[in-house]
Scaffold this motif. Sequence first.
Motif, PDB file in Angstrom:
ATOM      1  N   ARG A   1       0.796  -1.209   0.000  1.00 20.24           N
ATOM      2  CA  ARG A   1       0.000   0.000   0.000  1.00 20.24           C
ATOM      3  C   ARG A   1       0.844   1.282   0.000  1.00 20.24           C
ATOM      4  NH1 ARG A   1      -5.783  -0.440   2.437  1.00 20.24           N
ATOM      5  NH2 ARG A   1      -5.357  -2.546   1.745  1.00 20.24           N
ATOM      6  N   ALA A   2       1.863   1.297   0.844  1.00 22.19           N
ATOM      7  CA  ALA A   2       2.680   2.508   0.951  1.00 22.19           C
ATOM      8  C   ALA A   2       3.393   2.788  -0.366  1.00 22.19           C
ATOM      9  CB  ALA A   2       3.700   2.343   2.077  1.00 22.19           C
ATOM     10  N   PHE A   3       3.863   1.735  -0.992  1.00 18.34           N
ATOM     11  CA  PHE A   3       4.568   1.900  -2.267  1.00 18.34           C
ATOM     12  C   PHE A   3       3.606   2.420  -3.328  1.00 18.34           C
ATOM     13  CE2 PHE A   3       5.981  -0.006  -6.348  1.00 18.34           C
ATOM     14  CZ  PHE A   3       7.152   0.719  -6.479  1.00 18.34           C
ATOM     15  N   ARG A   4       2.392   1.893  -3.305  1.00 15.36           N
ATOM     16  CA  ARG A   4       1.407   2.313  -4.293  1.00 15.36           C
ATOM     17  C   ARG A   4       1.056   3.793  -4.113  1.00 15.36           C
ATOM     18  NH1 ARG A   4      -3.191  -1.785  -6.124  1.00 15.36           N
ATOM     19  NH2 ARG A   4      -1.323  -2.837  -6.847  1.00 15.36           N
ATOM     20  N   ALA A   5       0.934   4.194  -2.864  1.00 13.28           N
ATOM     21  CA  ALA A   5       0.629   5.595  -2.605  1.00 13.28           C
ATOM     22  C   ALA A   5       1.775   6.491  -3.079  1.00 13.28           C
ATOM     23  CB  ALA A   5       0.382   5.803  -1.109  1.00 13.28           C
ATOM     24  N   TYR A   6       2.980   5.994  -2.928  1.00 13.88           N
ATOM     25  CA  TYR A   6       4.151   6.754  -3.363  1.00 13.88           C
ATOM     26  C   TYR A   6       4.182   6.853  -4.888  1.00 13.88           C
ATOM     27  CZ  TYR A   6       9.042   8.202  -3.621  1.00 13.88           C
ATOM     28  OH  TYR A   6      10.194   8.888  -3.873  1.00 13.88           O
ATOM     29  N   CYS A   7       3.875   5.726  -5.541  1.00 16.17           N
ATOM     30  CA  CYS A   7       3.819   5.669  -7.008  1.00 16.17           C
ATOM     31  C   CYS A   7       2.863   6.688  -7.582  1.00 16.17           C
ATOM     32  CB  CYS A   7       3.298   4.322  -7.466  1.00 16.17           C
ATOM     33  SG  CYS A   7       4.534   3.123  -7.621  1.00 16.17           S
ATOM     34  N   ARG A   8       1.771   6.917  -6.843  1.00 14.98           N
ATOM     35  CA  ARG A   8       0.773   7.842  -7.339  1.00 14.98           C
ATOM     36  C   ARG A   8       1.387   9.236  -7.493  1.00 14.98           C
ATOM     37  NH1 ARG A   8      -4.434   6.298  -4.430  1.00 14.98           N
ATOM     38  NH2 ARG A   8      -3.806   4.397  -5.490  1.00 14.98           N
ATOM     39  N   GLN A   9       2.377   9.506  -6.675  1.00 10.75           N
ATOM     40  CA  GLN A   9       3.025  10.822  -6.704  1.00 10.75           C
ATOM     41  C   GLN A   9       4.237  10.848  -7.638  1.00 10.75           C
ATOM     42  OE1 GLN A   9       2.355  13.566  -4.403  1.00 10.75           O
ATOM     43  NE2 GLN A   9       0.429  12.494  -4.114  1.00 10.75           N
ATOM     44  N   VAL A  10       4.957   9.730  -7.663  1.00 15.49           N
ATOM     45  CA  VAL A  10       6.227   9.700  -8.384  1.00 15.49           C
ATOM     46  C   VAL A  10       6.183   8.608  -9.433  1.00 15.49           C
ATOM     47  CG1 VAL A  10       8.716   9.431  -8.143  1.00 15.49           C
ATOM     48  CG2 VAL A  10       7.398  10.432  -6.280  1.00 15.49           C
ATOM     49  N   GLN A  11       6.251   8.984 -10.690  1.00 13.66           N
ATOM     50  CA  GLN A  11       6.188   8.012 -11.774  1.00 13.66           C
ATOM     51  C   GLN A  11       7.492   7.986 -12.553  1.00 13.66           C
ATOM     52  OE1 GLN A  11       3.708   5.901 -13.427  1.00 13.66           O
ATOM     53  NE2 GLN A  11       2.827   5.837 -11.370  1.00 13.66           N
ATOM     54  N   LEU A  12       7.801   6.807 -13.075  1.00 16.35           N
ATOM     55  CA  LEU A  12       9.067   6.610 -13.776  1.00 16.35           C
ATOM     56  C   LEU A  12       8.804   6.224 -15.232  1.00 16.35           C
ATOM     57  CD1 LEU A  12      12.200   6.214 -13.443  1.00 16.35           C
ATOM     58  CD2 LEU A  12      11.718   3.902 -12.706  1.00 16.35           C
ATOM     59  N   ILE A  13       9.550   6.840 -16.150  1.00 20.02           N
ATOM     60  CA  ILE A  13       9.492   6.441 -17.562  1.00 20.02           C
ATOM     61  C   ILE A  13      10.829   5.822 -17.912  1.00 20.02           C
ATOM     62  CG2 ILE A  13       9.138   7.212 -19.929  1.00 20.02           C
ATOM     63  CD1 ILE A  13       8.033   9.777 -18.811  1.00 20.02           C
ATOM     64  N   PHE A  14      10.788   4.699 -18.592  1.00 18.42           N
ATOM     65  CA  PHE A  14      12.034   4.004 -18.896  1.00 18.42           C
ATOM     66  C   PHE A  14      12.564   4.379 -20.261  1.00 18.42           C
ATOM     67  CE2 PHE A  14       9.927   1.458 -15.728  1.00 18.42           C
ATOM     68  CZ  PHE A  14      10.953   1.182 -14.851  1.00 18.42           C
ATOM     69  N   GLN A  15      13.793   3.953 -20.466  1.00 16.68           N
ATOM     70  CA  GLN A  15      14.496   4.282 -21.696  1.00 16.68           C
ATOM     71  C   GLN A  15      13.881   3.587 -22.905  1.00 16.68           C
ATOM     72  OE1 GLN A  15      18.544   3.099 -21.414  1.00 16.68           O
ATOM     73  NE2 GLN A  15      19.092   3.920 -23.399  1.00 16.68           N
ATOM     74  N   ASP A  16      13.524   2.327 -22.717  1.00 16.06           N
ATOM     75  CA  ASP A  16      13.215   1.490 -23.866  1.00 16.06           C
ATOM     76  C   ASP A  16      11.714   1.302 -24.024  1.00 16.06           C
ATOM     77  OD1 ASP A  16      13.059  -0.345 -25.819  1.00 16.06           O
ATOM     78  OD2 ASP A  16      14.086  -1.945 -24.749  1.00 16.06           O
ATOM     79  N   PRO A  17      11.075   2.024 -24.929  1.00 18.79           N
ATOM     80  CA  PRO A  17       9.625   1.886 -25.077  1.00 18.79           C
ATOM     81  C   PRO A  17       9.248   0.552 -25.720  1.00 18.79           C
ATOM     82  CG  PRO A  17      10.456   3.320 -26.776  1.00 18.79           C
ATOM     83  CD  PRO A  17      11.624   2.966 -25.908  1.00 18.79           C
ATOM     84  N   PHE A  18      10.260  -0.163 -26.249  1.00 19.68           N
ATOM     85  CA  PHE A  18       9.978  -1.460 -26.850  1.00 19.68           C
ATOM     86  C   PHE A  18       9.847  -2.505 -25.761  1.00 19.68           C
ATOM     87  CE2 PHE A  18      12.172   1.222 -29.724  1.00 19.68           C
ATOM     88  CZ  PHE A  18      11.553   1.034 -30.934  1.00 19.68           C
ATOM     89  N   GLY A  19      10.558  -2.291 -24.668  1.00 21.25           N
ATOM     90  CA  GLY A  19      10.531  -3.250 -23.581  1.00 21.25           C
ATOM     91  C   GLY A  19       9.543  -2.905 -22.488  1.00 21.25           C
ATOM     92  N   SER A  20       9.130  -1.648 -22.399  1.00 19.89           N
ATOM     93  CA  SER A  20       8.320  -1.269 -21.254  1.00 19.89           C
ATOM     94  C   SER A  20       6.824  -1.419 -21.502  1.00 19.89           C
ATOM     95  CB  SER A  20       8.641   0.157 -20.810  1.00 19.89           C
ATOM     96  OG  SER A  20       8.276   1.080 -21.787  1.00 19.89           O
ATOM     97  N   LEU A  21       6.449  -1.746 -22.733  1.00 15.78           N
ATOM     98  CA  LEU A  21       5.037  -2.038 -22.994  1.00 15.78           C
ATOM     99  C   LEU A  21       4.896  -3.534 -23.278  1.00 15.78           C
ATOM    100  CD1 LEU A  21       4.114   0.901 -25.396  1.00 15.78           C
ATOM    101  CD2 LEU A  21       3.650   0.757 -22.967  1.00 15.78           C
ATOM    102  N   ASN A  22       3.834  -4.116 -22.767  1.00 18.07           N
ATOM    103  CA  ASN A  22       3.610  -5.540 -22.974  1.00 18.07           C
ATOM    104  C   ASN A  22       3.143  -5.790 -24.408  1.00 18.07           C
ATOM    105  OD1 ASN A  22       2.677  -8.158 -22.976  1.00 18.07           O
ATOM    106  ND2 ASN A  22       1.938  -8.044 -20.872  1.00 18.07           N
ATOM    107  N   PRO A  23       3.896  -6.581 -25.172  1.00 13.78           N
ATOM    108  CA  PRO A  23       3.554  -6.751 -26.588  1.00 13.78           C
ATOM    109  C   PRO A  23       2.234  -7.472 -26.824  1.00 13.78           C
ATOM    110  CG  PRO A  23       5.327  -8.227 -25.961  1.00 13.78           C
ATOM    111  CD  PRO A  23       5.095  -7.318 -24.795  1.00 13.78           C
ATOM    112  N   THR A  24       1.710  -8.146 -25.804  1.00  7.69           N
ATOM    113  CA  THR A  24       0.482  -8.901 -26.037  1.00  7.69           C
ATOM    114  C   THR A  24      -0.767  -8.100 -25.680  1.00  7.69           C
ATOM    115  OG1 THR A  24       0.539  -9.856 -23.837  1.00  7.69           O
ATOM    116  CG2 THR A  24       1.636 -11.089 -25.576  1.00  7.69           C
ATOM    117  N   HIS A  25      -0.587  -6.853 -25.261  1.00  3.60           N
ATOM    118  CA  HIS A  25      -1.753  -6.070 -24.861  1.00  3.60           C
ATOM    119  C   HIS A  25      -1.857  -4.771 -25.642  1.00  3.60           C
ATOM    120  CE1 HIS A  25      -3.185  -8.611 -21.724  1.00  3.60           C
ATOM    121  NE2 HIS A  25      -1.996  -8.662 -21.146  1.00  3.60           N
ATOM    122  N   THR A  26      -3.074  -4.272 -25.747  1.00  2.00           N
ATOM    123  CA  THR A  26      -3.302  -3.044 -26.502  1.00  2.00           C
ATOM    124  C   THR A  26      -3.004  -1.831 -25.630  1.00  2.00           C
ATOM    125  OG1 THR A  26      -5.589  -2.979 -25.775  1.00  2.00           O
ATOM    126  CG2 THR A  26      -5.152  -4.084 -27.851  1.00  2.00           C
TER     127      THR A  26
END
Lengths: 331, 379
Positions: free
Chosen positions: B105-130
Motif C-alpha cells: 500500500r505505501a509503495f502504491r501511494a508513493y507511485c501515485r506521486q512519483v512516476q518513472l518512464i524508462f528508456q526502452d519503449p519497446f521493452g516497457s510495454l507488454n507486446p500482447t496487450h493493446t
Amino acid sequence: MTSTPPVLEISGLNVNYGLGAKAVHAVRDINLTLHRGEVLGLAGESGSGKSTLAYAVTRLLSPPGVITGGEVTYHPREGASLDILDLEPEQLRAFRWSEISLVFQGAMNSLNPVHTVRSQLTDVLRAHRPDMTAAERQERAASLLSLVGISADRLGSYPHQLSGGMRQRVMIAMALALDPEIVILDEPTTALDVVMQRQILKQLTRLRNELDFSVVFITHDISLLIEFSDRIAIMYGGRIVEEAAAKEIYQAAHHPYSHGLLHSFPALHGPRRELTGIPGSPPDLTAMPPGCAFHPRCPKAFEPCDQRVPTLAPVPLDEGRTVACWLHADH
Amino acid sequence: MPKSPDPPSTTTGPPPDGEVVLEARAISKHFAVRRTLRNFADRNRPVVHAVDDVSLKLRRGSVTAVVGESGSGKSTIARLLAQLYPTTSGELLLHGKPTRVGQGRAFRAYCRQVQLIFQDPFGSLNPTHTVRYHLTRALRIHDRAGRTADDLEKALAALLERVHLTPPERYLDSFPHELSGGQRQRVAIARAMAADPAVLLADEPVSMLDVSIRLGILNLLRDLKERLDLAILYITHDIASARYFADETLVMYAGRMVEGGDSETVTQRPAHPYTQLLTSSAPDPDRIVADAKARAEAATDPAGGEVVVEEEESETAGEPPSLISPPSGCRFHPRCPKAMERCASEVPPRFDLADGQWAACWLYAEDAPKQAAPQEASA
C-alpha cells in the motif's frame, strides 16, 4: 577532396528483403562514389537503409536480403577495376578484409568472448596470409594493438577484461590488420560515451592520415559527421536525398529532411533556440508513400512531391552538391 | 566517508521559485558483489559504490537534468527516487516528509506521486496487450478510471490527447508493435500520467528513439511540465539536450555529483574539470569552423599539422574508474589534468560559485591557487 581518384563506385544499387510482391525495398537506386583517402559520412535514421547499404557493398547481406541490381566497382591502386557483385565466393573471401573491412556497432557482440584478443587478431592473419609464421603473426598483432593505443601485453586478455572503448579499438585494429583500402564503420561509437567517442575518432583520423585508407562512416549522429567527415550523404527511406561537403551541408542544407535533421540536435553553444525536430515518424518500408518518401513530413511539400519521385541531381549554381528534391529541380 | 557539510543548505539550484516536491538528502546506494572464493572469507564484502552521497531537489514546474557517462550511477538515482529499491543511507523527502516505502500500500501511494518512464519503449510495454489495456490498468490502479464505462473512455481519450496521440480512437486498440518508437514512448508517458503524479522521473526517455523524433518527445515533456506543473528529473548522457531541456543540470561522475547549477551556466561555464572534459568532447558542428582554419594552417605547414591531431592520447584518459574500489579523494583525480596532492586524499565538498553554480572540486577551495576561474567553453 574530389580531386583524388575514386576507389569505390556504387551505381544503381538496389537491395530488397524478401522476394516477389511482398519484398521490402530497403535500398533504392543508390549512386555513390568514395574517393581515395576520403571520409564519407552516411547519415540517416534507423530503417533508412544505411547499414543495409554497407552490408550489400561488402556482400555480407544475409538472406532474406537480396541485391536486385546495380554495380559496385572497386578500383585498386594497381590493376584492373572489378565489380564486387560479380566475384566468385573464393575471390570474395580473399577480397573481403584485405581490401574492404568493416567495424560493427557492438564491439561486445563482434568479439568472441571465449577467445583471447591474440587468437582473434592472429586468426585474421592466418586465414589471409598463410605464408606468415606464427612469430610474425604475433608481432603483427602486437603492432596492431599499439597502433590503436593499447599496450601489447593486453594480447592475452579476453574481451570481458577490456573496457568498451578498448574492445572497439581492438575491432578497429582487426579491421586494419591487412592494410585495407576501405574501412566501413557502422555506428562505431554509438555504444560509447562522448569522451571515449572523441578519442577513438581522433585516433581514426590520425590512422587514416598515416595509413592512407578511405573511410565510410555510418551513423545517425549528423553533428558528429560534420566534424569528422569530408563529405556527407544523407539517406531517407532507402534513398540518398542529399550529398555535399560536410561544411556546406551544415551551413546550408538543401533538402528539407537534411535541414530538419540538423535542427534535431540541440546545440551546446551559441544561442538557445527553440527546436521542433521533424513531425511524424520515419516511413514504414513495407508501405512507402508514393512520390518523395519524405513528403508526408515535409513542411515544404507541394504539388509534384506526392506523385513523382525526385532524382538525385546536381544543384544548379552550387558545384559538387546533389540533392533529390523537387524544390531544387529545374522543371 | 566524509560528507558534504549539511546538505540542505548546500543544495543550491536556480532561484527557489517552485516548491520542492521530492528531495534526496545524501543518498547512497551500494550493491553487494557476488561472493567468490577469493573474497569469501573477507569480513567486508566488496560492494559497488553505485551512488554516494547524492543530494538533489526536484521542484514543481522545473526540469532537473542529471548528466553522466554510462556507469556513473545516474539510472540508479532514478530507481532510488522511484523507490524501486531501498537506499543504503540517506533519506528521501516527499513534500518535506521523510518517506521510506517497501511494497504494498505505501509503495502504491508513493507511485501515485512519483512516476518513472524508462528508456526502452519497446521493452516497457507488454507486446500482447493493446494501448487501451495499458492505460486502463494504470487508471484503475490509481483510482482514476471513474465509475462508468463512459468515464473510463473519457479518461482514456484525455490521456492520449495529452500526449498528442490524436485522434485517440486510432491508437486505443492498437498493439505496441503497430506503433513507431516515438508513439510507443508517448504511450509510456500517457501511462505515467494516468496516476496524475507530481514528479516524473525520465530515465533517458529519448536515447532509444530516432533522432528526428527525439525533440518531439522532449517538447511534449516540457509542455506537460508547464501545463501540469510537474517536477521532472531528466536523466541523460547528452549534455547538449540537458542544456536545451532542463532548467537545472547536475553532473555525475563515478557515483558522485561533481557539479550543479543553472543549465546555461553549467554548459557555458563548466567549473569542474570533468564537466569541462564532457563539454569539449560533445560533438559540436560549430567547432568545424575553427577546425577548418587549423586544418588549412596544417596543410601549409606539414610539420605543425600532426601536433594538432595527436594531442592527449594517454591510454586511460577515457576510462571511468572501478566502482568496487573507487579512487580515494576526488574520484576524478586520476584523469584530472589539474589534480593536486589534496585531490587524492580528501573528498572535495561542494563549493558555491556565482549564480547558484557549485562544484565539488578543490580548485574552488578558499585556499586554492587563484588561477581557477570557470572556463569559457567556447573552445
